[in-house]
Design a protein around this motif. Structure first.
Motif, PDB file in Angstrom:
ATOM      1  N   GLU A  67       0.811  -1.227   0.000  1.00  0.00           N
ATOM      2  CA  GLU A  67       0.000   0.000   0.000  1.00  0.00           C
ATOM      3  C   GLU A  67       0.844   1.278   0.000  1.00  0.00           C
ATOM      4  N   HIS A  68       1.883   1.313   0.797  1.00  0.00           N
ATOM      5  CA  HIS A  68       2.619   2.554   1.018  1.00  0.00           C
ATOM      6  C   HIS A  68       3.962   2.650   0.280  1.00  0.00           C
ATOM      7  N   HIS A  69       4.518   1.517  -0.101  1.00  0.00           N
ATOM      8  CA  HIS A  69       5.818   1.499  -0.766  1.00  0.00           C
ATOM      9  C   HIS A  69       5.814   0.452  -1.880  1.00  0.00           C
ATOM     10  N   PRO A  70       5.054   0.714  -2.943  1.00  0.00           N
ATOM     11  CA  PRO A  70       4.919  -0.296  -3.995  1.00  0.00           C
ATOM     12  C   PRO A  70       6.238  -0.709  -4.646  1.00  0.00           C
ATOM     13  N   GLU A  71       7.190   0.211  -4.736  1.00  0.00           N
ATOM     14  CA  GLU A  71       8.479  -0.171  -5.325  1.00  0.00           C
ATOM     15  C   GLU A  71       9.200  -1.193  -4.449  1.00  0.00           C
ATOM     16  N   PHE A  73       7.699  -3.172  -2.341  1.00  0.00           N
ATOM     17  CA  PHE A  73       6.897  -4.394  -2.414  1.00  0.00           C
ATOM     18  C   PHE A  73       7.273  -5.205  -3.648  1.00  0.00           C
ATOM     19  N   ASN A  74       7.414  -4.545  -4.790  1.00  0.00           N
ATOM     20  CA  ASN A  74       7.788  -5.250  -6.011  1.00  0.00           C
ATOM     21  C   ASN A  74       9.178  -5.864  -5.898  1.00  0.00           C
ATOM     22  N   GLU A  75      10.097  -5.147  -5.256  1.00  0.00           N
ATOM     23  CA  GLU A  75      11.437  -5.680  -5.042  1.00  0.00           C
ATOM     24  C   GLU A  75      11.386  -6.917  -4.141  1.00  0.00           C
ATOM     25  N   THR A  79      12.282 -10.812  -5.274  1.00  0.00           N
ATOM     26  CA  THR A  79      13.288 -11.579  -4.546  1.00  0.00           C
ATOM     27  C   THR A  79      12.686 -12.852  -3.970  1.00  0.00           C
ATOM     28  N   ALA A  80      11.522 -12.746  -3.349  1.00  0.00           N
ATOM     29  CA  ALA A  80      10.908 -13.900  -2.681  1.00  0.00           C
ATOM     30  C   ALA A  80      10.375 -14.922  -3.680  1.00  0.00           C
TER      31      ALA A  80
END
Length: 84
Positions: A67-71, A73-75, A79-80
């Protein structure tokens, strides 16, 4: 987990083996071995704590990132999920 292979000259291999044995280090991981039965209990407790954090805290952390840090989150997702 990635593996790192290193060539060791023959004259140093015996010295390395002796060091690992003397320090009670596992040859494949470099982690200290222990004969203490309490260490197995501590290991189990540590694994249980990590599992608990994965189940209870990680979903909330992922939602906040999404929600707050989509970049970020995508990283994280890359990785996961790319290591499957």
């Amino acid at each position: 987990m990635e593996t790192i292979s290193v060539w060791i000259p023959d004259d140093l291999e015996a010295e390395l083996k002796a060091y690992l044995k003397g320090e009670k280090l596992d040859r494949s991981t470099g982690v200290r071995k222990s004969d203490d039965p309490n260490d197995e209990s501590k290991r189990y407790q540590a694994i249980s704590r990590v599992r608990s954090r994965i189940r209870e805290e990680l979903p909330e952390d992922i939602a906040v990132l999404s929600e707050h840090h989509p970049e970020l989150f995508n990283e994280f997702r890359k990785t996961a999920c790319d290591n499957e």
